[in-house]
Design a protein around this motif. Structure first.
Motif, PDB file in Angstrom:
ATOM      1  N   LEU A 117       0.834  -1.196   0.000  1.00 19.55           N
ATOM      2  CA  LEU A 117       0.000   0.000   0.000  1.00 19.55           C
ATOM      3  C   LEU A 117       0.872   1.250   0.000  1.00 19.55           C
ATOM      4  O   LEU A 117       2.011   1.219   0.464  1.00 19.55           O
ATOM      5  CB  LEU A 117      -0.887   0.023   1.243  1.00 19.55           C
ATOM      6  N   GLU A 160      -2.132   5.222   2.786  1.00 18.60           N
ATOM      7  CA  GLU A 160      -3.075   4.136   3.106  1.00 18.60           C
ATOM      8  C   GLU A 160      -2.623   3.370   4.345  1.00 18.60           C
ATOM      9  O   GLU A 160      -3.429   2.971   5.169  1.00 18.60           O
ATOM     10  CB  GLU A 160      -3.200   3.165   1.939  1.00 18.60           C
ATOM     11  N   ASP A 167      -1.841  -4.423  -1.069  1.00 19.49           N
ATOM     12  CA  ASP A 167      -3.019  -4.058  -1.845  1.00 19.49           C
ATOM     13  C   ASP A 167      -3.591  -5.310  -2.501  1.00 19.49           C
ATOM     14  O   ASP A 167      -3.353  -5.586  -3.674  1.00 19.49           O
ATOM     15  CB  ASP A 167      -2.629  -3.011  -2.899  1.00 19.49           C
TER      16      ASP A 167
END
Length: 78
Positions: free
Chosen positions: A12, A16, A61
């Motif tokens: 990420l 985030e 992610d």
């Protein structure tokens, strides 16, 4: 730039990750107010601690990313 690592996972972006850390802190706070014991996995005597709830950040992610909650039992039960 977020490039994939050798497992094909993309980390990420820092903003985030910070958002997840803030959310994890809020979750720990709310659960502590509810009476749950919150354990810090960074404490040096975690093997002998009485147990409690841990939070773990998944900083990739993917569909499994986010905040994971783990319950650690008392050492006598391990």
């Amino acid at each position: 730039m977020n490039e994939e690592n050798e497992w094909g996972l993309r980390p990420l972006v820092p903003s985030e990750v910070n958002r997840l850390r803030e959310l994890a802190a809020a979750v720990r706070s709310d659960l502590a107010r509810s009476g749950l014991v919150i354990r810090d996995p960074e404490e040096p005597d975690w093997e002998t601690s009485p147990g409690g709830l841990e939070t773990e950040l998944d900083e990739f992610d993917d569909a499994a990313g986010g905040i994971w909650l783990h319950w650690q039992v008392h050492p006598a039960l391990r």
